[in-house]
Design a protein around this motif. Structure first.
Motif, PDB file in Angstrom:
ATOM      1  N   CYS A  21     123.302  22.041 -26.738  1.00 44.14           N
ATOM      2  CA  CYS A  21     122.465  21.608 -25.613  1.00 44.14           C
ATOM      3  C   CYS A  21     121.401  20.618 -26.065  1.00 44.14           C
ATOM      4  O   CYS A  21     121.196  19.583 -25.423  1.00 44.14           O
ATOM      5  CB  CYS A  21     121.829  22.820 -24.954  1.00 44.14           C
ATOM      6  N   TYR A  31     120.855  17.614 -16.043  1.00 45.41           N
ATOM      7  CA  TYR A  31     120.370  18.920 -15.625  1.00 45.41           C
ATOM      8  C   TYR A  31     121.453  19.992 -15.687  1.00 45.41           C
ATOM      9  O   TYR A  31     121.147  21.178 -15.656  1.00 45.41           O
ATOM     10  CB  TYR A  31     119.760  18.824 -14.229  1.00 45.41           C
ATOM     11  N   SER A  34     121.304  22.570 -18.566  1.00 42.61           N
ATOM     12  CA  SER A  34     120.505  23.794 -18.474  1.00 42.61           C
ATOM     13  C   SER A  34     121.396  25.029 -18.391  1.00 42.61           C
ATOM     14  O   SER A  34     120.958  26.129 -18.730  1.00 42.61           O
ATOM     15  CB  SER A  34     119.556  23.733 -17.280  1.00 42.61           C
ATOM     16  N   ASN A  58     116.127  24.901 -23.226  1.00 45.44           N
ATOM     17  CA  ASN A  58     115.837  24.939 -21.792  1.00 45.44           C
ATOM     18  C   ASN A  58     114.675  24.013 -21.429  1.00 45.44           C
ATOM     19  O   ASN A  58     114.725  23.329 -20.413  1.00 45.44           O
ATOM     20  CB  ASN A  58     115.524  26.368 -21.338  1.00 45.44           C
ATOM     21  N   VAL A  82     115.584  20.139 -21.502  1.00 46.10           N
ATOM     22  CA  VAL A  82     116.363  19.600 -20.388  1.00 46.10           C
ATOM     23  C   VAL A  82     115.442  19.027 -19.318  1.00 46.10           C
ATOM     24  O   VAL A  82     115.714  17.973 -18.743  1.00 46.10           O
ATOM     25  CB  VAL A  82     117.281  20.691 -19.788  1.00 46.10           C
ATOM     26  N   PHE A  83     114.333  19.677 -19.079  1.00 49.24           N
ATOM     27  CA  PHE A  83     113.494  19.319 -17.941  1.00 49.24           C
ATOM     28  C   PHE A  83     112.326  18.396 -18.266  1.00 49.24           C
ATOM     29  O   PHE A  83     111.688  17.877 -17.352  1.00 49.24           O
ATOM     30  CB  PHE A  83     112.991  20.587 -17.247  1.00 49.24           C
TER      31      PHE A  83
END
Length: 108
Positions: free
Chosen positions: A21, A59, A62, A96, A99-100
């Protein structure tokens, strides 16, 4: 060797998913930064909309981060080795968050 990997099964899976990720998010953010640098002034003003429209798939990563967190919590429940659990949970939280946040702004 088989016994040892069996002991760390869920935390190892969590670490692998987190690293995948994080690498995928870095690659996408690098593409966003390259496109930002190639754009002109008017396009840069509206780049937030362009980022969401063209790189919306960022996104979806995630899901990898969330599944990594779930496997890390399963590892806690199965009472695997503490160090690998801590690494797995730390990496899943980082994946996590990455990603944002807009990492591409740090790359320009």
């Amino acid at each position: 060797m088989i016994q040892r990997t069996k002991m760390y099964r869920f935390s190892a899976l969590s670490i692998i998913l987190s690293l995948v990720c994080i690498i995928a998010v870095i690659v996408v953010n690098r593409k966003i930064a390259e496109q930002y640098l190639l754009s002109d002034g008017k396009t840069r003003a509206m780049f937030g909309i362009i980022e969401i429209a063209q790189f919306y798939y960022k996104y979806y990563f995630s899901i990898l981060g969330l599944s990594s967190l779930i496997f890390g919590l399963i590892a806690v429940r199965k009472k695997e080795m503490k160090l690998t659990i801590q690494i797995a949970l730390f990496l899943s939280i980082i994946s996590n968050i990455s990603v944002f946040i807009q990492l591409w702004k740090l790359m320009i």
